[in-house]
Design a protein around this motif. Structure first.
Motif, PDB file in Angstrom:
ATOM      1  N   ASN A  27      29.357  90.148  23.522  1.00 19.34           N
ATOM      2  CA  ASN A  27      28.412  90.076  24.641  1.00 19.34           C
ATOM      3  C   ASN A  27      26.985  90.469  24.257  1.00 19.34           C
ATOM      4  O   ASN A  27      26.286  91.140  25.004  1.00 19.34           O
ATOM      5  CB  ASN A  27      28.888  90.942  25.812  1.00 19.34           C
ATOM      6  CG  ASN A  27      30.178  90.434  26.386  1.00 19.34           C
ATOM      7  OD1 ASN A  27      30.350  89.235  26.542  1.00 19.34           O
ATOM      8  ND2 ASN A  27      31.094  91.330  26.697  1.00 19.34           N
ATOM      9  N   ILE A  28      26.581  90.041  23.084  1.00 14.56           N
ATOM     10  CA  ILE A  28      25.222  90.298  22.621  1.00 14.56           C
ATOM     11  C   ILE A  28      24.329  89.157  23.106  1.00 14.56           C
ATOM     12  O   ILE A  28      24.674  87.987  22.984  1.00 14.56           O
ATOM     13  CB  ILE A  28      25.186  90.419  21.085  1.00 14.56           C
ATOM     14  CG1 ILE A  28      25.970  91.663  20.706  1.00 14.56           C
ATOM     15  CG2 ILE A  28      23.762  90.445  20.561  1.00 14.56           C
ATOM     16  CD1 ILE A  28      26.015  91.964  19.256  1.00 14.56           C
ATOM     17  N   ARG A  29      23.189  89.525  23.655  1.00 23.85           N
ATOM     18  CA  ARG A  29      22.233  88.525  24.130  1.00 23.85           C
ATOM     19  C   ARG A  29      21.407  88.052  22.939  1.00 23.85           C
ATOM     20  O   ARG A  29      20.701  88.850  22.319  1.00 23.85           O
ATOM     21  CB  ARG A  29      21.346  89.132  25.212  1.00 23.85           C
ATOM     22  CG  ARG A  29      22.136  89.459  26.483  1.00 23.85           C
ATOM     23  CD  ARG A  29      21.359  90.320  27.395  1.00 23.85           C
ATOM     24  NE  ARG A  29      21.367  91.679  26.822  1.00 23.85           N
ATOM     25  CZ  ARG A  29      20.839  92.733  27.423  1.00 23.85           C
ATOM     26  NH1 ARG A  29      20.233  92.606  28.566  1.00 23.85           N
ATOM     27  NH2 ARG A  29      20.897  93.921  26.852  1.00 23.85           N
ATOM     28  N   PHE A  30      21.519  86.773  22.628  1.00 20.64           N
ATOM     29  CA  PHE A  30      20.860  86.222  21.444  1.00 20.64           C
ATOM     30  C   PHE A  30      20.567  84.745  21.662  1.00 20.64           C
ATOM     31  O   PHE A  30      21.084  84.118  22.579  1.00 20.64           O
ATOM     32  CB  PHE A  30      21.750  86.383  20.211  1.00 20.64           C
ATOM     33  CG  PHE A  30      22.950  85.485  20.226  1.00 20.64           C
ATOM     34  CD1 PHE A  30      22.926  84.258  19.590  1.00 20.64           C
ATOM     35  CD2 PHE A  30      24.113  85.852  20.898  1.00 20.64           C
ATOM     36  CE1 PHE A  30      24.024  83.419  19.610  1.00 20.64           C
ATOM     37  CE2 PHE A  30      25.210  85.035  20.926  1.00 20.64           C
ATOM     38  CZ  PHE A  30      25.170  83.812  20.282  1.00 20.64           C
ATOM     39  N   PHE A  31      19.744  84.204  20.783  1.00 15.75           N
ATOM     40  CA  PHE A  31      19.576  82.757  20.695  1.00 15.75           C
ATOM     41  C   PHE A  31      19.076  82.422  19.297  1.00 15.75           C
ATOM     42  O   PHE A  31      18.600  83.286  18.563  1.00 15.75           O
ATOM     43  CB  PHE A  31      18.633  82.216  21.777  1.00 15.75           C
ATOM     44  CG  PHE A  31      17.181  82.525  21.579  1.00 15.75           C
ATOM     45  CD1 PHE A  31      16.334  81.587  21.000  1.00 15.75           C
ATOM     46  CD2 PHE A  31      16.654  83.747  21.976  1.00 15.75           C
ATOM     47  CE1 PHE A  31      14.981  81.876  20.825  1.00 15.75           C
ATOM     48  CE2 PHE A  31      15.311  84.036  21.806  1.00 15.75           C
ATOM     49  CZ  PHE A  31      14.477  83.095  21.227  1.00 15.75           C
ATOM     50  N   PHE A  32      19.247  81.168  18.916  1.00 13.63           N
ATOM     51  CA  PHE A  32      18.800  80.687  17.619  1.00 13.63           C
ATOM     52  C   PHE A  32      17.591  79.780  17.835  1.00 13.63           C
ATOM     53  O   PHE A  32      17.717  78.679  18.348  1.00 13.63           O
ATOM     54  CB  PHE A  32      19.919  79.922  16.903  1.00 13.63           C
ATOM     55  CG  PHE A  32      21.010  80.809  16.399  1.00 13.63           C
ATOM     56  CD1 PHE A  32      20.889  81.463  15.180  1.00 13.63           C
ATOM     57  CD2 PHE A  32      22.162  81.018  17.138  1.00 13.63           C
ATOM     58  CE1 PHE A  32      21.887  82.288  14.706  1.00 13.63           C
ATOM     59  CE2 PHE A  32      23.170  81.845  16.676  1.00 13.63           C
ATOM     60  CZ  PHE A  32      23.035  82.482  15.461  1.00 13.63           C
ATOM     61  N   GLN A  33      16.426  80.267  17.435  1.00 13.11           N
ATOM     62  CA  GLN A  33      15.193  79.488  17.561  1.00 13.11           C
ATOM     63  C   GLN A  33      15.189  78.394  16.506  1.00 13.11           C
ATOM     64  O   GLN A  33      15.544  78.630  15.356  1.00 13.11           O
ATOM     65  CB  GLN A  33      13.983  80.400  17.376  1.00 13.11           C
ATOM     66  CG  GLN A  33      12.663  79.707  17.587  1.00 13.11           C
ATOM     67  CD  GLN A  33      11.506  80.676  17.453  1.00 13.11           C
ATOM     68  OE1 GLN A  33      11.672  81.878  17.546  1.00 13.11           O
ATOM     69  NE2 GLN A  33      10.332  80.137  17.230  1.00 13.11           N
ATOM     70  N   ASN A  34      14.801  77.196  16.877  1.00 15.33           N
ATOM     71  CA  ASN A  34      14.737  75.994  16.018  1.00 15.33           C
ATOM     72  C   ASN A  34      16.107  75.356  15.793  1.00 15.33           C
ATOM     73  O   ASN A  34      16.216  74.395  15.033  1.00 15.33           O
ATOM     74  CB  ASN A  34      14.094  76.277  14.656  1.00 15.33           C
ATOM     75  CG  ASN A  34      12.682  76.762  14.763  1.00 15.33           C
ATOM     76  OD1 ASN A  34      11.986  76.465  15.724  1.00 15.33           O
ATOM     77  ND2 ASN A  34      12.235  77.519  13.776  1.00 15.33           N
ATOM     78  N   GLU A  35      17.151  75.847  16.431  1.00 15.69           N
ATOM     79  CA  GLU A  35      18.509  75.344  16.213  1.00 15.69           C
ATOM     80  C   GLU A  35      18.628  73.861  16.558  1.00 15.69           C
ATOM     81  O   GLU A  35      19.203  73.083  15.783  1.00 15.69           O
ATOM     82  CB  GLU A  35      19.495  76.160  17.047  1.00 15.69           C
ATOM     83  CG  GLU A  35      20.927  75.704  16.936  1.00 15.69           C
ATOM     84  CD  GLU A  35      21.863  76.543  17.783  1.00 15.69           C
ATOM     85  OE1 GLU A  35      23.009  76.703  17.360  1.00 15.69           O
ATOM     86  OE2 GLU A  35      21.447  77.041  18.855  1.00 15.69           O
ATOM     87  N   THR A  36      18.111  73.445  17.680  1.00 17.72           N
ATOM     88  CA  THR A  36      18.266  72.062  18.125  1.00 17.72           C
ATOM     89  C   THR A  36      17.503  71.095  17.221  1.00 17.72           C
ATOM     90  O   THR A  36      18.043  70.072  16.801  1.00 17.72           O
ATOM     91  CB  THR A  36      17.782  71.912  19.579  1.00 17.72           C
ATOM     92  OG1 THR A  36      18.510  72.841  20.395  1.00 17.72           O
ATOM     93  CG2 THR A  36      18.015  70.507  20.092  1.00 17.72           C
ATOM     94  N   VAL A  37      16.271  71.431  16.902  1.00 16.95           N
ATOM     95  CA  VAL A  37      15.449  70.539  16.063  1.00 16.95           C
ATOM     96  C   VAL A  37      16.090  70.364  14.693  1.00 16.95           C
ATOM     97  O   VAL A  37      16.227  69.244  14.197  1.00 16.95           O
ATOM     98  CB  VAL A  37      14.017  71.096  15.917  1.00 16.95           C
ATOM     99  CG1 VAL A  37      13.219  70.271  14.915  1.00 16.95           C
ATOM    100  CG2 VAL A  37      13.322  71.123  17.255  1.00 16.95           C
TER     101      VAL A  37
END
Length: 80
Positions: A27-37
């Motif tokens: 339950n860590i709040r995270f995201f991966f920047q540039n993942e989609t591109v």
């Protein structure tokens, strides 16, 4: 999302698939920047500086502990 802190950089999405599952499980709040591109155009990875793992400041220590678990001497899952 501007308060999130960059704690790791990856070149391609397959490098963090297992890590992503572990972060979600904890339950860590995270995201991966540039993942989609980079997922759509992998050759942009170097131009964009890679894929950045960013976590919420309140989850920082727990996320760092998880990253340390993945950074073993045998470099089974190497974090760049």
């Amino acid at each position: 999302m501007t308060d999130f802190i960059k704690i790791a950089i990856f070149t391609y999405p397959h490098e963090y698939t297992v890590l992503k599952l572990v972060l979600e499980k904890n339950n860590i709040r995270f995201f991966f920047q540039n993942e989609t591109v980079i997922g759509m155009i992998p050759f942009y990875s170097n131009a964009l500086g890679g894929i950045f793992l960013k976590v919420h400041p309140n989850d920082l220590e727990q996320a760092k502990a998880i990253l340390r678990d993945f950074s073993t001497e045998d470099e089974y899952l190497k974090i760049v």
